[in-house]
Scaffold this active site. Structure first.
Site, PDB file in Angstrom:
ATOM      1  N   TRP A  50      34.559  14.384  33.522  1.00  0.00           N
ATOM      2  CA  TRP A  50      35.633  15.364  33.776  1.00  0.00           C
ATOM      3  C   TRP A  50      36.555  15.543  32.574  1.00  0.00           C
ATOM      4  O   TRP A  50      36.970  14.558  31.950  1.00  0.00           O
ATOM      5  CB  TRP A  50      36.465  14.855  34.956  1.00  0.00           C
ATOM      6  CG  TRP A  50      37.796  15.518  35.101  1.00  0.00           C
ATOM      7  CD1 TRP A  50      38.965  15.195  34.447  1.00  0.00           C
ATOM      8  CD2 TRP A  50      38.112  16.635  35.938  1.00  0.00           C
ATOM      9  NE1 TRP A  50      39.978  16.033  34.848  1.00  0.00           N
ATOM     10  CE2 TRP A  50      39.483  16.933  35.766  1.00  0.00           C
ATOM     11  CE3 TRP A  50      37.371  17.416  36.840  1.00  0.00           C
ATOM     12  CZ2 TRP A  50      40.122  17.970  36.446  1.00  0.00           C
ATOM     13  CZ3 TRP A  50      38.012  18.438  37.515  1.00  0.00           C
ATOM     14  CH2 TRP A  50      39.377  18.700  37.312  1.00  0.00           C
ATOM     15  N   ASN A  52      40.297  17.933  31.599  1.00  0.00           N
ATOM     16  CA  ASN A  52      41.211  19.045  31.829  1.00  0.00           C
ATOM     17  C   ASN A  52      41.984  19.357  30.548  1.00  0.00           C
ATOM     18  O   ASN A  52      41.327  19.492  29.501  1.00  0.00           O
ATOM     19  CB  ASN A  52      42.045  18.912  33.112  1.00  0.00           C
ATOM     20  CG  ASN A  52      42.865  17.664  33.298  1.00  0.00           C
ATOM     21  OD1 ASN A  52      42.325  16.596  33.490  1.00  0.00           O
ATOM     22  ND2 ASN A  52      44.181  17.790  33.292  1.00  0.00           N
ATOM     23  N   ASP A  53      43.288  19.506  30.590  1.00  0.00           N
ATOM     24  CA  ASP A  53      44.052  20.116  29.494  1.00  0.00           C
ATOM     25  C   ASP A  53      43.647  19.714  28.068  1.00  0.00           C
ATOM     26  O   ASP A  53      43.418  18.537  27.794  1.00  0.00           O
ATOM     27  CB  ASP A  53      45.533  19.688  29.582  1.00  0.00           C
ATOM     28  CG  ASP A  53      46.105  19.781  30.958  1.00  0.00           C
ATOM     29  OD1 ASP A  53      45.416  20.254  31.873  1.00  0.00           O
ATOM     30  OD2 ASP A  53      47.251  19.347  31.126  1.00  0.00           O
ATOM     31  N   GLN A  69      42.438  15.774  28.239  1.00  0.00           N
ATOM     32  CA  GLN A  69      42.509  14.934  29.428  1.00  0.00           C
ATOM     33  C   GLN A  69      41.082  14.619  29.853  1.00  0.00           C
ATOM     34  O   GLN A  69      40.277  15.530  30.073  1.00  0.00           O
ATOM     35  CB  GLN A  69      43.260  15.678  30.544  1.00  0.00           C
ATOM     36  CG  GLN A  69      44.732  15.859  30.272  1.00  0.00           C
ATOM     37  CD  GLN A  69      45.480  14.560  30.422  1.00  0.00           C
ATOM     38  OE1 GLN A  69      45.814  14.141  31.521  1.00  0.00           O
ATOM     39  NE2 GLN A  69      45.737  13.884  29.307  1.00  0.00           N
ATOM     40  N   TRP A  77      38.886  14.657  38.733  1.00  0.00           N
ATOM     41  CA  TRP A  77      40.089  14.112  38.090  1.00  0.00           C
ATOM     42  C   TRP A  77      40.312  12.663  38.514  1.00  0.00           C
ATOM     43  O   TRP A  77      40.054  12.301  39.670  1.00  0.00           O
ATOM     44  CB  TRP A  77      41.300  14.980  38.475  1.00  0.00           C
ATOM     45  CG  TRP A  77      42.527  14.660  37.682  1.00  0.00           C
ATOM     46  CD1 TRP A  77      42.862  15.168  36.472  1.00  0.00           C
ATOM     47  CD2 TRP A  77      43.585  13.758  38.047  1.00  0.00           C
ATOM     48  NE1 TRP A  77      44.064  14.637  36.047  1.00  0.00           N
ATOM     49  CE2 TRP A  77      44.532  13.771  36.998  1.00  0.00           C
ATOM     50  CE3 TRP A  77      43.824  12.933  39.144  1.00  0.00           C
ATOM     51  CZ2 TRP A  77      45.693  13.003  37.016  1.00  0.00           C
ATOM     52  CZ3 TRP A  77      44.980  12.161  39.166  1.00  0.00           C
ATOM     53  CH2 TRP A  77      45.904  12.201  38.117  1.00  0.00           C
ATOM     54  N   PHE A 109      48.610  10.989  30.166  1.00  0.00           N
ATOM     55  CA  PHE A 109      48.673  12.401  30.529  1.00  0.00           C
ATOM     56  C   PHE A 109      48.811  13.259  29.265  1.00  0.00           C
ATOM     57  O   PHE A 109      48.786  12.772  28.146  1.00  0.00           O
ATOM     58  CB  PHE A 109      49.843  12.644  31.498  1.00  0.00           C
ATOM     59  CG  PHE A 109      49.486  12.428  32.956  1.00  0.00           C
ATOM     60  CD1 PHE A 109      48.381  11.676  33.341  1.00  0.00           C
ATOM     61  CD2 PHE A 109      50.270  12.996  33.965  1.00  0.00           C
ATOM     62  CE1 PHE A 109      48.070  11.492  34.683  1.00  0.00           C
ATOM     63  CE2 PHE A 109      49.961  12.822  35.312  1.00  0.00           C
ATOM     64  CZ  PHE A 109      48.863  12.068  35.673  1.00  0.00           C
ATOM     65  N   ARG A 176      56.949  15.579  31.970  1.00  0.00           N
ATOM     66  CA  ARG A 176      55.696  15.348  31.235  1.00  0.00           C
ATOM     67  C   ARG A 176      55.316  16.448  30.243  1.00  0.00           C
ATOM     68  O   ARG A 176      55.938  17.479  30.153  1.00  0.00           O
ATOM     69  CB  ARG A 176      54.553  15.186  32.232  1.00  0.00           C
ATOM     70  CG  ARG A 176      54.309  16.382  33.135  1.00  0.00           C
ATOM     71  CD  ARG A 176      53.091  16.110  34.017  1.00  0.00           C
ATOM     72  NE  ARG A 176      52.827  17.182  34.937  1.00  0.00           N
ATOM     73  CZ  ARG A 176      53.301  17.251  36.177  1.00  0.00           C
ATOM     74  NH1 ARG A 176      54.070  16.290  36.637  1.00  0.00           N
ATOM     75  NH2 ARG A 176      52.992  18.279  36.963  1.00  0.00           N
ATOM     76  N   ASP A 177      54.225  16.159  29.559  1.00  0.00           N
ATOM     77  CA  ASP A 177      53.524  17.077  28.657  1.00  0.00           C
ATOM     78  C   ASP A 177      54.342  17.423  27.399  1.00  0.00           C
ATOM     79  O   ASP A 177      54.587  18.606  27.096  1.00  0.00           O
ATOM     80  CB  ASP A 177      53.125  18.371  29.395  1.00  0.00           C
ATOM     81  CG  ASP A 177      52.359  18.084  30.687  1.00  0.00           C
ATOM     82  OD1 ASP A 177      51.831  16.960  30.824  1.00  0.00           O
ATOM     83  OD2 ASP A 177      52.304  18.974  31.554  1.00  0.00           O
ATOM     84  N   GLU A 229      54.400  23.234  33.637  1.00  0.00           N
ATOM     85  CA  GLU A 229      53.658  22.193  32.923  1.00  0.00           C
ATOM     86  C   GLU A 229      53.347  22.672  31.498  1.00  0.00           C
ATOM     87  O   GLU A 229      53.422  23.856  31.191  1.00  0.00           O
ATOM     88  CB  GLU A 229      52.330  21.899  33.650  1.00  0.00           C
ATOM     89  CG  GLU A 229      52.516  21.372  35.070  1.00  0.00           C
ATOM     90  CD  GLU A 229      51.218  20.994  35.766  1.00  0.00           C
ATOM     91  OE1 GLU A 229      51.198  19.966  36.448  1.00  0.00           O
ATOM     92  OE2 GLU A 229      50.225  21.736  35.653  1.00  0.00           O
TER      93      GLU A 229
END
Ligand code: FRU
Length: 535
Positions: A50, A52-53, A69, A77, A109, A176-177, A229
């Site tokens: 998996w 993601n971002d 990610q 996830w 993250f 976050r981020d 986000e």
């Protein structure tokens, strides 16, 4: 270490492949192309598991680094790591070992990376190599807090800072981020997503942060249909219609859900950043980076060598991301896109952020696979033109560049299709663009996905000339209309490859609207994602 060596050797081989000009190179690449169902041929996707971002996108010493990610033990996830892939040309990518693993503070993250050229952190150990510092969210038992890790070997290995976490706020659950950039005055500034707003923090050394300001809590500031986000803040020059060029600041904020066509999407604000505060003007009118269902968490490279602003997004949507019908892997990135500002010269809200495929992607065009037409012709209503009829190739990875001229809003579509009647279409209906994936085969693997088969976007201008570029890959369709004023990105899962293209002028038979093709070009694209053998 062996891992790294193998990856570097693989990278060198790829570079050599790219530099070779012989046509046989292209043939070899096509012959070794992946045969995995739905596997993209020129987009970033992990060999397994998996993602993601996109995270920590940074350029240093000839190499673009894209972290992401990553859950290395499953195709859904889970505990987040930072995976790592690199490219010398933004075209072909080589997957490297995991860069950051979860630790006692938490999972890793999303976040960003910067090159610390002035050694403001004191992390530098080799005078010839600037430290690369990753700033990310540690998500653990004590909530979401920001941490840093540094590399003194050009991002091949990272050491976590012993003083982590470097930024905490026990009162904020969603915290976050971090996206960090250096200002001209030498200060670092961080944009951080905090629930329904963005907070800005400043630092001299990336270790001590103080809050500068916040933006967006007002419900009228942008879209608030979901949590904010993955922000990104950067300056861009814009040449106004009056001929003056000035610098403006752009703030991208991803939002989930609440996108214009359901689920995850990225909005942007254009304004000014004075070193402490972002002032958006006017902020009532939400603008979207991409109107398709599948471009989320898009952020930009730091230290881009030509000073371009290049974004990549996670080509997915949280509505159905955990259920995509891929087997070995799940998740992929959009193609890299160059972002620019354009003045539409209209009275209210005139400045737009445009996205166009980075010019490097022209290297994907296979010189052996081309079909086009430079002679202008009219397409009467109720007429279909097969754009690839004369093509000597069939390829589920193609680029289309077409210039149309319209009067009176004709209805038309540009579709990638197969002999089995499956197709994905981008079209124009009255004043809006649309993207229709309702006939792409497997549309029922998830109820939410089934609710996102048709997306629309306003056309931002009324010019009679329309330029449209389409990037098709085995399971993705990315469209850029009006020189990037509108982009729409969509995944799809056909049973058989969509490897032909047509144009349909579907206005009523008696319609006085006209549609002219001024020229079009179609290229089969080179496949750099090779057949993968499992160890
Ligand atoms: C966005 C996001 C981020 C977070 C990460 C976790 O897709 O929810 O806000 O850092 O994914 O994987």
């Amino acid at each position: 270490m062996n891992f790294i060596k193998t990856a570097v050797v693989a990278l060198l081989a790829l570079v050599a492949l790219h530099q070779s000009e012989g046509n046989s190179t292209f043939q070899t690449q096509q012959n070794q192309c992946t045969r995995e169902q739905h596997r993209l041929r020129y987009h970033v996707s992990p060999a397994e598991h998996w993602i993601n971002d996109p995270n920590g996108m940074v350029y240093y010493d000839g190499v673009y680094h894209l972290f992401y990610q990553y859950h290395p033990y499953d195709t859904v996830w889970g505990p987040m790591h930072w995976g790592h892939t690199i490219s010398t040309d933004l075209v072909a990518w080589t997957e490297l070992p995991i860069a950051l693993y979860p630790d006692e503070i938490g999972d890793i993250f999303s976040g960003s990376s910067v090159v610390d050229f002035t050694n403001s952190t004191g992390f530098q150990t080799n005078p010839d190599i600037a430290p690369i510092v990753a700033i990310y969210t540690s998500a653990g038992g004590e909530g979401q807090r920001q941490s840093i890790a540094y590399s003194n070997d050009k991002a091949m290995t990272f050491t976590k800072y012993e003083g982590n976490p470097v930024l905490t706020d026990p009162n904020s659950g969603d915290f976050r981020d971090p996206k960090v950039r250096k200002l001209l005055n030498g200060k670092w500034v961080m944009a951080l997503a905090v629930g329904n707003k963005i907070e800005f923090f400043g630092s001299d050394d990336l270790k001590t942060w103080n809050k500068l300001s916040e933006f967006g809590a007002d419900p009228e500031q942008g879209s608030h249909g979901g949590v904010w986000e993955c922000p990104d803040l950067f300056p861009l020059n814009v040449t106004l219609a009056a001929g003056v060029t000035l610098e403006m600041w752009v703030l991208i904020v991803s939002i989930n859900p609440g996108g214009p066509n359901r689920g995850s999407a990225a909005q942007y604000f254009v304004g000014d950043f004075n070193g402490t505060h972002f002032i958006s003007n006017p902020w009532v009118n939400t603008q979207w980076l991409d109107w398709g269902p599948d471009n989320y968490a898009a952020v930009t490279f730091s230290n881009e060598p030509q000073n371009r602003v290049i974004a990549m997004g996670w080509m997915n949507n949280w509505l159905y991301a955990n259920n995509l019908p891929t087997v070995a892997w799940r998740g992929q990135m959009t193609i890299p896109r160059t972002l620019e500002l354009r003045d539409l010269n209209q009275t209210s809200n005139p400045i737009r952020l445009t996205s166009v495929p980075t010019s490097e992607l022209e290297a994907l065009r296979n010189p052996l696979e081309y079909v086009g037409n430079n002679a202008e012709f009219t397409v009467p209503p109720q007429t279909v033109i097969q754009l690839t009829e004369q093509a000597t190739f069939k390829n589920p990875a193609m680029e289309l560049e077409i210039t149309l001229e319209i009067t009176e809003q004709p209805g038309f579509s540009l579709c990638a299709y197969n002999a089995g009647g499956e197709e994905i279409c981008f079209g124009f209906n009255e004043t809006r663009w649309y993207l229709d994936r309702s006939k792409t085969g497997n549309t029922g693997f998830n109820q939410e996905y089934a609710g996102t088969l048709y997306a629309t976007a306003p056309r931002e201008i009324t010019a009679e000339e329309m330029k449209i570029r389409v990037f098709l890959d085995v399971s993705s369709f990315e469209v850029f209309a009006d020189d990037g004023l509108t982009s729409m990105t969509s995944l799809f899962y056909a049973n058989e490859p969509l490897d032909m293209l047509y144009l349909n002028h579907w206005s009523d038979a008696g319609s006085s609207a006209t549609l002219k093709v001024k020229n079009f070009k179609v290229w089969g694209l080179v496949c750099w994602v090779q057949e993968r053998t499992k160890n």
